[in-house]
Design a protein around this motif. Structure first.
Motif, mmCIF file in Angstrom:
data_model
loop_
_atom_site.group_PDB
_atom_site.id
_atom_site.type_symbol
_atom_site.label_atom_id
_atom_site.label_comp_id
_atom_site.label_asym_id
_atom_site.label_seq_id
_atom_site.Cartn_x
_atom_site.Cartn_y
_atom_site.Cartn_z
ATOM 1 N N CYS A 180 0.855 -1.193 0.000
ATOM 2 C CA CYS A 180 0.000 0.000 0.000
ATOM 3 C C CYS A 180 0.894 1.248 0.000
ATOM 4 N N VAL A 181 0.294 2.427 -0.151
ATOM 5 C CA VAL A 181 1.112 3.653 -0.136
ATOM 6 C C VAL A 181 1.705 3.922 1.241
ATOM 7 N N ASN A 182 1.023 3.476 2.291
ATOM 8 C CA ASN A 182 1.570 3.601 3.650
ATOM 9 C C ASN A 182 2.125 4.992 3.945
ATOM 10 N N ASP A 183 3.397 5.062 4.360
ATOM 11 C CA ASP A 183 3.930 6.373 4.770
ATOM 12 C C ASP A 183 4.879 6.972 3.736
ATOM 13 N N ARG A 184 4.666 6.660 2.453
ATOM 14 C CA ARG A 184 5.480 7.292 1.408
ATOM 15 C C ARG A 184 5.330 8.808 1.530
#
Length: 371
Positions: free
Chosen positions: A328-332
């Motif tokens: 997932c994009v998470n903490d990008r």
């Protein structure tokens, strides 16, 4: 220069006149210890199942305990006591969004996190803290790709309940309120999903497979078709899928939506599920299959364990296919920047508008009399 006590008092008196906004970033939260499973399941069942299944409430406690046993088996025995990274990632998201917002607004804006089902971050606990810190303007921000009764709907339900319980009957402490339901159609998010897929293909697959041999399963959160007339998430999820697909389809013709459903009896879920979607693409000649979670911004046991199980099952039937599980994009950083950007106009409105005054005592039910 050292601040003297008088000066400190003086600054303190000024604070209330300076408008401040508390951003309430809301997520599911996932239990990190097995003892909490039954309690978590019971709360989740109460809030979720009640919206689409005709289940009597006395069923919840025993059902929650049974589900806890299943969870215990799946997470504990099959996955070496798996602990979901969801909460840790969510904290990084909160911190990153706050950092970005404070570069623009300074300490007039603070970001608090609340989890639907996990103490000590239940909405009522966090709202009490927000009130204690003297905030009177609230931006409710479920960090969710798709708006539905099962996501932001529960969030609002819990916030309303908490605010009612906190009301002392006089003027309400909340003087301004805004809400961000979802970001399924935000161009920046769509473009990012496409870019992640393209980068992965370039680095892992482009030299070994023709573009038409690369299957792409774009994974959405499964939705029940009937939810008593509540928004069940299908419309936005479908729109999200179409937007991402449109930007990839001319170069990569093998694309399918894949719904990560909860296998519940008697409930009709969105189709095809992720496993079926992959099988369909393999049948059409996919020699590599990518699983890209577009309907989830934060890793959780579904994106990690469920997809892992699905790939495992597919490998048995189609061992020569190359399977790639995307994150997932998470903490990008670029995601946290865009998430902050989506909040900016609402914060600007909250800071600039006149404080509203709501007195709960004025809320009187009006009955219609028929003579």
């Amino acid at each position: 220069m050292v601040a003297t006590p008088e000066k400190l008092e003086h600054t303190h008196e000024k604070l209330p006149s300076q408008q401040r906004v508390a951003v309430l970033l809301m997520g599911y939260g996932e239990v990190e210890s097995y003892e909490d499973f039954a309690n978590y399941n019971e709360q989740a069942l109460h809030l979720l199942t009640a919206k689409f299944a005709p289940v009597p409430t006395w069923i919840y406690p025993p059902l929650a305990k049974i589900l806890a046993l299943f969870d215990r088996h799946e997470w504990g025995h099959q996955h070496n006591d798996f602990i979901s990274p969801h909460n840790a990632i969510f904290e990084k998201q909160r911190a990153g969004i706050e950092k970005s917002l404070q570069q623009k607004w300074g300490d007039r804006v603070q970001v608090f996190k609340a989890f639907n089902f996990c103490a000590p971050f239940l909405p009522k606990q966090v709202l009490a803290e927000i009130k204690n810190q003297g905030f009177d303007k609230l931006l409710i921000y479920p960090l969710l790709v798709v708006d539905s009764i099962f996501t932001s709907g529960i969030a609002i339900e819990q916030v309303n309940k908490a605010l009612s319980q906190m009301s002392d009957g006089n003027e309400h402490w909340v003087k301004g309120l805004r809400y961000i339901p979802s970001f399924y159609n935000e161009p920046a998010y769509i473009d990012m999903m496409v870019r992640l897929v393209e980068e992965k293909i370039a680095s892992n697959l482009a030299t070994a497979y023709l573009p038409a041999e690369i299957g792409i399963v774009l994974m959405n959160h499964g939705c029940p078709h009937k939810a008593k007339g509540f928004t069940s998430g299908i419309t936005e999820s479908q729109a999200l899928y179409d937007l991402v697909r449109d930007k990839l389809i001319n170069r990569y013709p093998l694309i399918s939506v894949g719904w990560l459903n909860h296998d519940t009896p008697l409930i009709e879920w969105t189709q095809p599920n992720v496993e079926q979607a992959a099988k369909n693409l393999i049948q059409l000649g996919a020699k590599a299959v990518m699983f890209m979670p577009i309907g989830f911004a934060t890793e959780n046991h579904e994106t990690l364990l469920d997809v892992h199980h699905i790939i495992h099952a597919l490998q048995k039937k189609h061992p020569t296919v190359n399977y790639i599980q995307m994150a997932c994009v998470n903490d990008r950083p670029e995601f946290l920047e865009m998430a902050a950007e989506w909040a900016n106009p609402h914060i600007a409105e909250l800071l600039s508008e006149q404080a509203m005054t709501v007195n709960p005592q004025l809320a009187v039910a009006h009955h219609h009399h028929h003579h």
